[in-house]
Design a protein around this motif. Structure first.
Motif, PDB file in Angstrom:
ATOM      1  N   PHE A  41       0.764  -1.153  -0.215  1.00 56.52           N
ATOM      2  CA  PHE A  41       0.106  -0.122   0.096  1.00 56.52           C
ATOM      3  C   PHE A  41       1.274   1.552  -0.319  1.00 56.52           C
ATOM      4  O   PHE A  41       1.945   1.545   1.011  1.00 56.52           O
ATOM      5  N   LYS A  42       0.232   2.389  -0.679  1.00 52.88           N
ATOM      6  CA  LYS A  42       1.473   3.764  -0.457  1.00 52.88           C
ATOM      7  C   LYS A  42       0.882   3.882   0.676  1.00 52.88           C
ATOM      8  O   LYS A  42       0.307   4.193   1.795  1.00 52.88           O
ATOM      9  N   PRO A  43       2.325   4.258   1.332  1.00 54.89           N
ATOM     10  CA  PRO A  43       1.669   5.001   2.755  1.00 54.89           C
ATOM     11  C   PRO A  43       1.499   6.428   2.993  1.00 54.89           C
ATOM     12  O   PRO A  43       2.073   7.117   1.674  1.00 54.89           O
ATOM     13  N   LEU A  44       1.012   6.585   3.977  1.00 49.92           N
ATOM     14  CA  LEU A  44       0.637   8.039   3.961  1.00 49.92           C
ATOM     15  C   LEU A  44       1.753   9.039   4.179  1.00 49.92           C
ATOM     16  O   LEU A  44       2.839   8.723   4.450  1.00 49.92           O
ATOM     17  N   SER A  45       1.740  10.082   3.583  1.00 53.45           N
ATOM     18  CA  SER A  45       2.862  11.277   3.531  1.00 53.45           C
ATOM     19  C   SER A  45       2.898  12.060   4.720  1.00 53.45           C
ATOM     20  O   SER A  45       2.124  11.909   6.008  1.00 53.45           O
ATOM     21  N   PRO A  46       3.885  12.209   5.023  1.00 50.75           N
ATOM     22  CA  PRO A  46       4.596  13.087   5.963  1.00 50.75           C
ATOM     23  C   PRO A  46       3.516  14.222   6.781  1.00 50.75           C
ATOM     24  O   PRO A  46       2.969  14.265   7.897  1.00 50.75           O
ATOM     25  N   ALA A  47       3.015  15.110   5.650  1.00 54.05           N
ATOM     26  CA  ALA A  47       2.301  15.859   5.794  1.00 54.05           C
ATOM     27  C   ALA A  47       1.043  15.441   5.673  1.00 54.05           C
ATOM     28  O   ALA A  47       0.458  16.308   6.921  1.00 54.05           O
TER      29      ALA A  47
ATOM     30  N   LYS B  36      -4.668   7.258  11.890  1.00 52.22           N
ATOM     31  CA  LYS B  36      -4.536   8.937  11.132  1.00 52.22           C
ATOM     32  C   LYS B  36      -5.166   8.744   9.574  1.00 52.22           C
ATOM     33  O   LYS B  36      -5.309   9.101   8.659  1.00 52.22           O
ATOM     34  N   GLU B  37      -4.525   6.822   9.593  1.00 47.42           N
ATOM     35  CA  GLU B  37      -5.018   6.562   8.502  1.00 47.42           C
ATOM     36  C   GLU B  37      -6.855   6.479   7.897  1.00 47.42           C
ATOM     37  O   GLU B  37      -7.061   6.795   7.042  1.00 47.42           O
ATOM     38  N   ALA B  38      -7.021   5.964   9.228  1.00 50.84           N
ATOM     39  CA  ALA B  38      -8.848   6.015   9.607  1.00 50.84           C
ATOM     40  C   ALA B  38      -9.111   7.131   9.307  1.00 50.84           C
ATOM     41  O   ALA B  38      -9.824   7.844   8.247  1.00 50.84           O
ATOM     42  N   GLN B  39      -8.510   8.532   9.098  1.00 47.51           N
ATOM     43  CA  GLN B  39      -8.634  10.283   9.506  1.00 47.51           C
ATOM     44  C   GLN B  39      -8.730  10.402   8.138  1.00 47.51           C
ATOM     45  O   GLN B  39      -9.254  11.334   7.397  1.00 47.51           O
TER      46      GLN B  39
END
Length: 487
Positions: free
Chosen positions: A384-390, A418-421
């Motif tokens: 999966f593509k991880p969430l970005s630092p931003a 945070k991913e759910a958000q």
């Protein structure tokens, strides 16, 4: 669909329930990923920033998931995991930690080891039925008499007689446990009068017939009512159709710490500070006082700081299930809070537990002690593509994460919220959290030779439901016919 081997000999047709009950182990989904161990100080500051400053604003509500599912998740967790190890700063090997529950969706928190091994959970005059307790006189509305069959059975000290004492830690879970006791008793009555048919051989004792029906309908609820509401449905469908890719085991399943210490702690974000509990304890006009989290812990024997003075449960504290599940379209349900990195303020300082008293801090430190990998490393491993630092750095907690460089590599529990958000808009889990939950729950069912997935994957629920061939918590509570006893 894949088949598994039974976890214990009690799945055999001729074994009395509980004779060979086994407990399980914890383990890792991603044993090759390195542990992510930021300093205790950094995690403590991040955890303390994970507080919702406006816990009653409707913008923070998740109207797609009624609040009852928050506590159903806790009930399910108690059915499959019990880790009694203390919180430690040193790394812990999950394989050395004993799980005192069977890692199966088999309601052993309800049934215990069965009427032969634990007869005190059952009626002496009819061991096929659970004991049910009676309520006491309430003070919020003295006009409601005592004596309703709407409390857990209790000993003289006030402690509940049940298969898992944690289900008497807060009143909503306690009332949910009671609902499952009544569910079993109602199924027994239906089998006896012929209004309900057994799943398989009628040669089995009536208790075994009822237990099997209850467990299969419960397993359906877990997969297609609870999970389908809180995770990405694409991930659940992918696991059901294409099989598991990450949760691998030989004969006996285990509980992955990435699941128990991170992904399945999603419910902590869903908790409300105040509930519209019933017609007496509600913030709505006519109520005496709102049902705060503190009060929900007060009216239990296990968590009550003043001892057992508030049990048996007073009659005016019997739950109105219409306010927690979609049962009556004319009654508004409490929504859960959004799945995000903000927990309500009462969880920042939980009484009667060793420091740290902040639930979010404890969760982060537990993940550290268990050597969980970072959320980003799990996302990359899962392709999966991880969430970005931003994306991680958003909000008050995100600013603290960025301060300590935790927006580049993040604690797994924090990352999943945070991913759910970000991905789920606060309404459901994102890719990593959803996939972990889907893999583990499907895997536990496939490994249990007595589950409906292992024995008859084409089976559909047979008990009365709003939609034929399905079954939800609302259907179960309506079937029990004890939705709002005090009117």
């Amino acid at each position: 669909m894949a088949r598994g081997h039974g976890f214990s000999a009690r799945n055999g047709e001729n074994q009395p329930l509980g004779e060979f009950t086994q407990t399980g182990k914890f383990g890792r989904l991603f044993p090759r990923l390195p542990a992510f161990t930021p300093s205790v100080e950094k995690l403590t500051e991040l955890g303390n920033a994970m507080i919702d400053p406006n816990p009653e604003l409707p913008e923070g509500d998740n109207n797609q998931v009624p609040a009852g599912y928050t506590y159903l998740g806790q009930f399910i967790d108690h059915d499959i995991t019990l880790d009694t190890s203390s919180l430690q700063e040193v790394l812990v090997d999950p394989l050395a930690v004993r799980n005192f529950r069977t890692p199966m969706l088999d309601l052993d928190s309800i049934y215990g080891s069965g009427p032969l091994a634990q007869p005190y959970l059952y009626r002496l005059d009819d061991p096929s039925l659970f004991l049910i307790g009676e309520t006491s006189q309430g003070g919020g509305d003295p006009s409601i008499p005592p004596g309703f069959p709407n409390d857990l059975p209790r000993v003289k000290s006030g402690l509940a007689i049940l298969g898992d004492s944690r289900n008497d830690e807060n009143l909503i879970v306690a009332q949910l446990h009671l609902a499952f006791l009544k569910f079993h008793n109602k199924v027994v009555a239906g089998l006896r009068d012929g209004s309900i048919k057994a799943l398989h051989s009628i040669d089995k004792p009536i208790f075994e017939q009822a237990r099997e029906l209850v467990i299969w309908h419960y397993q359906w609820i877990v997969l297609f009512d609870f999970l389908a509401r809180v995770i990405d449905k694409d991930q659940l469908e992918s696991v059901l159709k294409n099989g598991r890719r990450f949760f691998k085991f030989k004969e006996q399943p285990f509980i992955p710490v990435e699941f128990s210490v991170a992904a399945f702690r999603l419910g902590h974000s869903m908790i409300r500070a105040v509930y519209d509990y019933n017609r007496v304890f509600t913030p709505l006009p006519g109520g005496v006082v709102p049902a705060t989290l503190d009060l929900l812990f007060t009216f239990t024997a296990k968590s009550n700081r003043d001892g057992a003075i508030n049990v048996p449960v007073p009659s005016d504290w019997i739950i109105d299930w219409r306010r927690f599940f979609d049962i009556d379209s004319n009654v508004a349900t409490n929504p859960s809070r959004k799945l995000d990195t903000s927990l309500v303020d009462p969880l920042k300082n939980i009484p009667n537990i060793p420091a740290p008293t902040s639930l979010s801090v404890r969760n982060l430190l537990r993940g550290r002690s268990m050597g969980l990998p970072s959320g980003q490393s799990v996302a990359r491993f899962m392709r999966f593509k991880p969430l970005s630092p931003a994306e991680i750095a958003q909000g008050k907690d995100g600013a603290v994460a960025a301060k300590h460089n935790l927006h580049v590599e993040s604690p797994l529990w924090y990352y999943i919220l945070k991913e759910a958000q970000v991905q789920g808009k606060g309404l459901r889990l994102g890719q990593v959290g959803s996939r972990i939950l889907a893999e583990v729950f499907v895997g536990l069912l496939e490994a249990d030779s007595s589950s409906f997935i292992a024995r008859n994957p084409e089976w559909k629920p047979t008990l009365p439901a709003k939609v034929h061939g399905t079954f939800s918590m609302a259907d179960m509570l309506k079937f029990v016919d004890d939705v709002n006893p005090i009117g």
